[in-house]
Design an enzyme around this catalytic site. Structure first.
Site, short mmCIF file in Angstrom:
data_model
loop_
_atom_site.label_atom_id
_atom_site.label_comp_id
_atom_site.label_asym_id
_atom_site.label_seq_id
_atom_site.Cartn_x
_atom_site.Cartn_y
_atom_site.Cartn_z
N ASP A 23 0.84 -1.20 0.00
CA ASP A 23 0.00 0.00 0.00
C ASP A 23 0.88 1.25 0.00
OD1 ASP A 23 -2.91 1.09 0.73
OD2 ASP A 23 -1.44 2.27 1.85
N TYR A 41 3.01 9.81 -0.58
CA TYR A 41 4.12 9.26 0.22
C TYR A 41 5.48 9.49 -0.48
CZ TYR A 41 0.30 6.56 2.43
OH TYR A 41 -0.87 6.16 3.03
N LYS A 96 -2.72 5.81 -4.40
CA LYS A 96 -3.82 6.73 -4.10
C LYS A 96 -3.63 8.08 -4.78
CE LYS A 96 -3.73 4.67 0.54
NZ LYS A 96 -2.31 4.55 0.89
N HIS A 141 -7.58 9.47 -2.01
CA HIS A 141 -6.93 9.41 -0.70
C HIS A 141 -7.78 10.01 0.42
CE1 HIS A 141 -2.55 9.24 0.97
NE2 HIS A 141 -3.40 9.00 1.92
#
Ligand code: NDP
Length: 273
Positions: free
Chosen positions: A45, A50, A75, A108
């Site tokens: 994930d 990120y 996401k 997200h």
């Protein structure tokens, strides 16, 4: 090690336990994901936000594991919401990951003040129709946000969920409408929860670690979980949760820990770019 799968509402099978990489710096991500793949994880994930999709992609490419045996989630970040910008952001994510498709693409956060998630959802539907994602879903959506989506029912809603925040309304909504609930921060970020007396007592009773007790609670509730760790022993420990079963009494004891406590933002007010 066989990780059980759950069947999503379009028939796609998703591992019930995966590996999350939030806050892992990109230059450390390939090594961390490689450890996880070596331990037996197959579901990873990540998210555009990120900034480590490239690191994930490097580990996947180097692993030699068949693409069909992997389950990769990424996401759409808040700033990219909107129909055209979603399609563009997806292309960027795919190229960072070095993949031809992702298994699950999520919005997200709803970011209600932006009021673009319904348009973004239409873009996810197009990506799905074009075969570029195997399933589409959302993250941090409350029931009233889900109510505003039309067309395809999301396959997954990934929300903060752990014994301090059990998300009963979201889980009930998911059950009623065929949306699987996925728990982020399933260990409540590894903090006070893991030294709760109820959890420690069960850990002794079952000869397991507190984290394993909490993960087992999630699995028996039917949640999908994506614990994160960069510590090799914990990466393995978090996967070793299929050889025991908590009793109904143990589950009920953990349920008493509910205190509506978030470690992260509230989706109704989080609108960051
Ligand atoms: P987790 O609940 O998975 O906790 C991670 C923390 O717990 C780390 O500090 C880790 O330390 C520690 N830890 C992990 N395993 C153990 C263990 N066995 N014993 C003791 N401590 C342990 O929190 P995250 O917030 O990372 O959530 C997991 C994943 O969920 C993320 O990586 C991300 O993929 C996703 N997520 C999604 C969000 C969303 O908005 N959709 C928001 C936040 C997370 P260490 O690494 O040092 O070992």
């Amino acid at each position: 090690m066989m990780i059980p799968t759950v069947k999503l509402n379009n028939g796609v099978e998703m591992p019930q336990l995966g590996y999350g990489v939030f806050q892992v710096p990109n230059d450390e991500t390939a090594a961390a994901v490689t450890q996880a793949l070596d331990a037996g994880y197959r579901s990873i994930d990540t998210a555009a936000a990120y900034q480590n999709e490239a690191g994930v992609g490097q580990a996947l490419a180097a692993s030699g594991i068949d693409r069909g045996d992997l389950f990769i989630t990424t996401k759409l970040w808040n700033a990219d919401q909107g129909y055209d910008s979603t399609l563009k952001a997806f292309d960027t994510s795919l190229s960072s990951l070095g993949l031809e498709y992702v298994d699950l693409y999520l919005i997200h956060w709803p970011t209600p003040a932006r009021d673009l998630y319904a348009d973004s959802w239409r873009a996810l539907e197009k990506l799905y129709a074009d075969g570029r994602v195997r399933a589409i879903g959302v993250s941090n959506f409350q029931p009233d946000h889900l109510d505003r989506l039309s067309g395809i029912t999301p396959a997954v809603n990934q929300v903060e969920l752990h014994p301090y925040l059990q998300q009963n309304a979201v889980r009930t909504y998911g059950r009623d409408f065929g949306i699987r609930t996925e728990a982020w921060s399933p260990l409540a970020k590894g903090g006070a929860l893991l030294s709760e007396p109820v959890i420690e007592t069960l850990a002794k009773e079952y000869d397991r670690t507190p984290a394993q007790i909490v993960l087992r609670w999630h699995l028996q509730l039917g949640n999908i979980v994506i614990p994160k760790s960069v510590t090799p022993s914990r990466i393995r420990e978090n996967l070793d949760v299929f050889g025991f079963t908590l009793t109904d009494d143990a589950i009920t004891a953990i349920n008493t820990l509910e205190r509506a406590e978030r470690t992260g933002p509230d989706p109704d007010t989080f609108n960051a770019a």
